[in-house]
Design an enzyme around this catalytic site. Structure first.
Site, PDB file in Angstrom:
ATOM      1  N   LYS A   1     -62.728  -4.022  64.721  1.00 51.13           N
ATOM      2  CA  LYS A   1     -62.340  -4.595  63.426  1.00 51.13           C
ATOM      3  C   LYS A   1     -61.340  -3.716  62.668  1.00 51.13           C
ATOM      4  CE  LYS A   1     -66.728  -7.071  63.253  1.00 51.13           C
ATOM      5  NZ  LYS A   1     -67.981  -7.304  62.511  1.00 51.13           N
ATOM      6  N   LYS A   2     -61.584  -3.491  61.385  1.00 50.65           N
ATOM      7  CA  LYS A   2     -60.600  -2.790  60.558  1.00 50.65           C
ATOM      8  C   LYS A   2     -60.418  -1.343  61.005  1.00 50.65           C
ATOM      9  CE  LYS A   2     -59.495  -1.375  55.838  1.00 50.65           C
ATOM     10  NZ  LYS A   2     -59.924  -1.361  54.407  1.00 50.65           N
TER      11      LYS A   2
ATOM     12  N   CYS B   1     -30.836  18.649  94.719  1.00 50.07           N
ATOM     13  CA  CYS B   1     -30.262  19.524  95.743  1.00 50.07           C
ATOM     14  C   CYS B   1     -30.819  20.935  95.700  1.00 50.07           C
ATOM     15  CB  CYS B   1     -28.744  19.562  95.616  1.00 50.07           C
ATOM     16  SG  CYS B   1     -28.160  20.330  94.077  1.00 50.07           S
TER      17      CYS B   1
ATOM     18  N   CYS C   1     -29.986  14.512  81.486  1.00 50.01           N
ATOM     19  CA  CYS C   1     -29.454  14.662  80.132  1.00 50.01           C
ATOM     20  C   CYS C   1     -29.494  16.140  79.733  1.00 50.01           C
ATOM     21  CB  CYS C   1     -30.234  13.812  79.137  1.00 50.01           C
ATOM     22  SG  CYS C   1     -31.968  14.273  78.965  1.00 50.01           S
TER      23      CYS C   1
ATOM     24  N   ASP D   1     -65.174   3.559  56.030  1.00 51.25           N
ATOM     25  CA  ASP D   1     -64.573   4.499  55.087  1.00 51.25           C
ATOM     26  C   ASP D   1     -65.542   5.625  54.725  1.00 51.25           C
ATOM     27  OD1 ASP D   1     -66.256   2.743  53.873  1.00 51.25           O
ATOM     28  OD2 ASP D   1     -64.809   1.931  52.452  1.00 51.25           O
TER      29      ASP D   1
ATOM     30  N   ASP E   1     -53.814  -7.911  61.927  1.00 53.34           N
ATOM     31  CA  ASP E   1     -54.859  -7.952  62.948  1.00 53.34           C
ATOM     32  C   ASP E   1     -55.219  -9.377  63.342  1.00 53.34           C
ATOM     33  OD1 ASP E   1     -56.103  -5.989  64.476  1.00 53.34           O
ATOM     34  OD2 ASP E   1     -58.032  -6.318  63.515  1.00 53.34           O
TER      35      ASP E   1
ATOM     36  N   CYS F   1     -24.339  18.033  93.272  1.00 53.66           N
ATOM     37  CA  CYS F   1     -24.741  16.682  93.697  1.00 53.66           C
ATOM     38  C   CYS F   1     -24.574  15.639  92.606  1.00 53.66           C
ATOM     39  CB  CYS F   1     -26.184  16.684  94.196  1.00 53.66           C
ATOM     40  SG  CYS F   1     -27.400  17.075  92.903  1.00 53.66           S
TER      41      CYS F   1
ATOM     42  N   CYS G   1     -31.753  22.328  90.312  1.00 52.93           N
ATOM     43  CA  CYS G   1     -31.551  20.883  90.279  1.00 52.93           C
ATOM     44  C   CYS G   1     -32.677  20.205  91.045  1.00 52.93           C
ATOM     45  CB  CYS G   1     -30.197  20.541  90.895  1.00 52.93           C
ATOM     46  SG  CYS G   1     -29.911  18.759  91.082  1.00 52.93           S
TER      47      CYS G   1
ATOM     48  N   SER H   1     -53.340  -3.125  55.689  1.00 54.75           N
ATOM     49  CA  SER H   1     -54.006  -3.931  56.715  1.00 54.75           C
ATOM     50  C   SER H   1     -54.328  -5.315  56.167  1.00 54.75           C
ATOM     51  CB  SER H   1     -55.297  -3.242  57.183  1.00 54.75           C
ATOM     52  OG  SER H   1     -56.183  -3.051  56.091  1.00 54.75           O
TER      53      SER H   1
END
Length: 1032
Positions: A508-509, A82, A64, A735, A367, A59, A79, A331
């Protein structure tokens, strides 16, 4: 992913995606002339003969080759259109069910060994293709929008590692080290002699090994190979002559402190009971706080790295470079408070660092969605084409141009190239022109047009509304276009601005950093990430190599979550009035924590392991087998049954059932990936790649589209981002909280202090900015203390957090309350004439003398093993009092209000701009409410000193004895607050501040004394009071 792809902006939720090519008119990403795969959306591609690849001859359904091979290997082999069984095409490996075909067979692809070795890759591909086959909706089919310039066949991102089922360190050895590590046979005695001895005992074999003569003629690189097998780093313990006396004094001080507190409690002051009780409570709290601060410093260590061994092991000549890729995050928010020139210098130092260019990717998070940041980054990318080759040609240090050209050093030292002076002058001129262009952009940005910013082609800037704009990604440098003036490849430079919409929490950060984690995971997916603030440039170009000596070490690297570097600062006055360098913390406390479970994360200058940020636990080593007792009488206990028999029944072995259990567990974990990492097939696939890299079947177009998806404002909804993954939400000091979570999972961190500081940044040097910075840190600690991640309650389940490490996290800012009371007591005692202590005996005085001597000796010995100067230590002690009665006090109050009443506090970004005058900001006075408590304490103590001296003058000689104790405590407070007073009074061009202080004190005392004597008035003699009893 090409550098010329243009600015990609879009919103996944609104199904919008556009690309702007070099400020030309925006084009919809719909223009794709090539035929695409109906499963994954990539181009179909061509065969080796140049014809269009056709998977199904019945068909012609467009598929790919990667999807075709996956369907044959893992799917139904039919397939999709088909339902005809796929036939084996030339170059494809055989699968079960293939018949003998008449066409020419491809013998070299008959057995694909890589498919057997890289089982994790197959799992990742199956998850990825499974998601792509069904998609999230109709927008994910072959008619999706893609930029025409970046569409193409799937290409591997530079620096990507093949996925393997082996652990990190073992894969490195198996891929390259096995070629260079000599075997026993290469040492001259051969395997034959060893086999002859194998029937003998272990001792005979080892004697044969040690007694063999090594023949260097067999391999001249034996010595070099032996060096490559050595550890990449080592611990350097503090000399016993320095650390043992230090520990002995700590124990003695603890004993003396217990005796002192017992004396204070057992000897109350009845006529000043309130003052005595307050002072005793404060002293007990100080003792508890000292224990929390002191004992985490019990095992300080230092470390050494061996960069030459790192190169010998992972950078062998003639072999592929095996150093791990690193994604660098920078940042920024407000370009007016964080000048673009500062960010540009940080970016240039990253692009010029001493590391393979194909293994470095720099991500800039804007940001604030500022067009000024975007345009300045574009100028930075152009200047980098000249600056990077200049730095590498002449080994420039530091590689931030502003710092390099402004340093007052001999720049000709160790330079031997005759053209250096000429090229340096030309480069300095180029940099000055670059600064002028950046300054012009800043000047233009000072006045925002009413209609918003317009790009050169007339397109409105997508980020005109900073609170409502789509996500934006621009690849400035990198693959296919990122070359310098000499034609060499440059590291990637990617601009990222995450999507923001009203009604969403952006965190925020911490939210910006998590967006960078996901974007980098989709585009490059390096196994390690370096986090820098926009004002922290790379001062040591080998900083990344220093971190790799720990993270890539086969012995210790597997359990290391991050490598933290100390913060060093430029632009601080020589005396460091407000302890901006934090030398005591970075050179004493952090060394102590490194000897326990590792230093805390301080927000910048840190190299992370990506898998640790994804919330995974560290790898577990083999457990020691438990002792099994027999069933005879003398042995206590009972004999254990055969676990194979009990669990699987007779005749069934664990090895046969382990594979099924692993497959079942894997499928179960795959079902939870979306709820954990979010609805992105490509990103979820990248999390399975322990050694980094992107899926080979992914095209640049699909990667960029997915990158826009993962920075959408609603992506983190109903996921574990910010809760268990990435930077943790819930505190303005994200942190500390992020590092704490990693330590609770059982990871350990490393503290790396190279001789040349790895990073340098700027710090606020005036009093107001410094106090506001400390307030932010202190408030974050209070928020963590009252949250579900409180170090007092969290992390006991797994037992992974060591107790001394927990002490370091528990040490909060609540000491500010007793410190405020203790600094007020001397003034109250002087004004009321009472004291917090009774009259002491000779024995009791020894307690006080011993306590002060132990405090002094502890400090001296601490300075001895750490190398910190006494001036830095004294500045730290002064600012401990200044910050304790101001910033820490307000942090406690605001933290309690936030917990009880829900009152939140907003903080502005600390200004990174510097004054043209040297230390001009040092004398800048900015009024803030943080100045009120220390100012009040200073005034009442000075008034108390004057009142106490005047009272002693009035009462005679016998009152001077008790006065000395009160004056000692008052002067202790004044001396500690002296830097605050100096900053409060501003710059004194002529008269030193200390002269003004002593002038006020002496003048006040002299005036009172003068009034008491009154020499200019004659005294009239009256009747003798003792005789008549009347006071005439």
């Amino acid at each position: 992913m090409q550098a010329s792809a243009g600015l990609v902006a879009g919103s996944h939720n609104r199904n919008e995606l556009v690309v702007i090519h070099g400020h030309e008119e925006p084009k919809l990403l719909k223009d794709m002339t090539c035929q695409v795969c109906e499963i994954c959306g990539d181009e179909i591609g061509l065969t080796a003969d140049g014809d269009l690849f056709v998977a199904c001859n019945e068909c012609g359904f467009p598929v790919c080759r990667p999807c075709y091979e996956y369907e044959r290997r893992e799917g139904s082999q039919n397939c999709p259109q088909c339902k005809t069984r796929y036939k084996r095409l030339k170059g494809s490996p055989r699968v079960e069910g293939d018949d003998d075909e008449e066409d020419v067979d491809d013998i070299e692809h008959e057995f694909n060994i890589d498919d057997e070795l890289n089982k994790n890759s197959n799992v990742a591909e199956s998850m990825l293709h499974g998601k792509m086959s069904y998609g999230r909706g109709p927008d994910d089919d072959g008619n999706a929008h893609y930029p025409p310039d970046i569409a193409g066949r799937s290409q591997q991102v530079s620096g990507e590692f093949p996925v393997s089922s082996q652990p990190h360190g073992e894969q490195m050895l198996s891929s390259s080290l096995h070629k260079r590590v000599p075997t026993y046979g290469s040492h001259g005695f051969g395997s034959g002699r060893w086999d002859e001895k194998k029937d003998g005992g272990w001792k005979e074999r080892m004697d044969d090994y040690h007694g063999a003569e090594f023949d260097d003629s067999v391999d001249p690189d034996i010595a070099m190979l032996d060096e490559a097998r050595q550890p990449l780093s080592r611990k350097v313990p503090i000399a016993s002559s320095k650390i043992n006396p230090y520990r002995m004094v700590i124990v003695a001080r603890l004993f003396i402190l217990a005796i002192f507190l017992r004396y204070r409690i057992m000897n109350p002051v009845h006529d000043a009971f309130g003052l005595w009780l307050t002072s005793v409570i404060c002293e007990i709290w100080f003792a508890f706080s000292w224990i929390l601060d002191q004992f985490p410093k019990w095992f300080p260590i230092e470390r050494e790295t061996y960069l030459d061994r790192l190169s010998l092991r992972y950078e062998r000549e003639g072999e592929p470079n095996m150093l791990c890729p690193v994604d660098v995050f920078v940042s920024t928010v407000d370009p007016l408070k964080e000048p673009p020139l500062v960010t540009a210098n940080t970016t240039l130092s990253i692009l010029a660092m001493d590391y393979p260019v194909d293994k470095i990717s720099c991500y800039i998070s804007d940001d604030g969605a500022s067009m000024l940041t975007f345009e300045s980054l574009s100028e930075t990318a152009e200047f980098a084409r000249k600056w990077v080759p200049f730095c590498k040609k002449f080994t420039i240090e530091p590689r931030a141009p502003e710092m390099y050209f402004s340093d007052k050093i001999d720049y000709l030292k160790d330079k031997v190239q005759p053209t250096f002076v000429k090229e340096r002058r030309a480069m300095k001129r180029e940099y000055e022109e670059f600064k002028v262009r950046i300054n012009a952009l800043v000047a233009k940005a000072m006045k925002v047009p009413a209609e918003g910013w317009i790009m050169q082609d007339g397109t409105p800037w997508p980020g005109n509304n900073t609170k409502d704009h789509p996500g934006m990604i621009q690849v400035f440098l990198g693959q296919n276009g990122g070359t310098d003036v000499e034609g060499n490849e440059l590291p990637r430079l990617v601009y990222v601005s995450r999507e923001k919409r009203p009604g969403f929490q952006h965190h925020k950060k911490a939210g910006a950093m998590n967006a960078l984690v996901r974007v980098s995971g989709v585009l490059t997916n390096a196994p390690f990430m370096l986090n820098l603030d926009c004002d922290h440039y790379i001062n040591n170009s080998k900083a990344a190599r220093e971190a790799m000596c720990f993270l890539m070490d086969p012995q210790i690297g597997r359990k290391v979550c991050y490598v933290q570097f100390p913060q060093r600062f430029d632009g601080i006055d020589r005396h460091d009035r407000y302890a901006n360098r934090n030398t005591v913390f970075f050179d004493i406390n952090m060394k102590g924590l490194d000897g326990i479970q590792g230093p805390v994360y301080v927000g910048t200058g840190c190299v992370f392991r990506r898998q640790a940020l994804y919330g995974y636990d560290p790898p577990k080593g083999p457990k020691r087998p438990k002792m099994v007792s027999c069933d005879c009488c003398p042995c206590f206990g009972r004999r254990k049954k055969n676990p194979n028999y009990k669990k699987h029944g007779p005749g069934v072995h664990v090895e046969h059932t382990q594979g099924y259990a692993d497959d079942k567990e894997l499928m179960k974990s795959q079902m939870n990936f979306e709820s954990k990492f979010g609805q992105s097939a490509i990103f979820v696939t990248s999390t399975l790649m322990v050694d980094g890299g992107v899926p080979p079947s992914s095209s640049p177009a699909s990667l960029l589209k997915e990158a826009i998806h993962v920075i959408s404002c609603g992506y983190e909804d109903k996921t574990e981002w910010g809760l268990e993954l990435g930077w943790i939400y819930g505190s303005i000091t994200e942190d500390i909280l992020t590092g704490f979570k990693m330590h609770c999972r059982g990871w350990r961190s490393i503290y790396c202090m190279p001789k040349r500081p790895a990073f340098k940044g700027s710090a606020p040097i005036n009093l107001s900015d410094r106090l506001n910075q400390v307030l932010r840190w202190a408030l974050g600690s209070v928020e963590i203390f009252f949250s579900r991640h409180s170090p007092l309650l969290y992390g006991y389940k797994g037992g992974n957090l060591k107790w001394l490490e927990r002490f370091a996290y528990v040490n909060t800012t609540f000491t500010s309350l007793p410190l405020l009371a203790y600094c007020t007591l001397p003034a109250i005692c002087l004004l009321t004439g009472k004291f917090i202590m009774p009259e002491i005996s000779t024995l009791a005085s020894l307690f006080f003398i011993s306590l002060f001597l132990s405090i002094f000796t502890t400090g001296i010995l601490e300075l001895r093993w750490s190398g910190v100067s006494i001036e830095e230590w004294w500045r730290n002690e002064q600012f401990w009092v200044i910050g304790g009665v101001s910033a820490h006090l307000f942090a406690v109050i605001q933290g309690v209000l936030k917990v009880l009443a829900g009152i939140d506090t907003n903080f502005t970004v600390t200004s990174k701009a510097s004054d043209d005058e040297d230390f001009g900001e040092l004398y800048a006075f900015k009024w803030t409410t943080l100045l009120i408590p220390p100012t009040t304490i200073l005034i009442i103590n000075m008034v108390g000193v004057v009142a106490g001296v005047s009272d002693a003058i009035n009462n005679g000689y016998q009152s001077w004895g008790p006065l000395f104790g009160k004056l000692f405590f008052a002067f202790w407070v004044i001396v500690h607050l002296y830097p605050f007073l100096k900053g409060l009074m501003g710059k004194q061009n002529r008269t030193p501040t200390i002269v003004i202080i002593w002038s006020i004190l002496v003048a006040s005392i002299f005036s009172l004394l003068w009034v008491r004597i009154d020499p200019f008035v004659l005294k009239t003699k009256g009747p003798d009071v003792k005789q008549c009893g009347l006071n005439c």
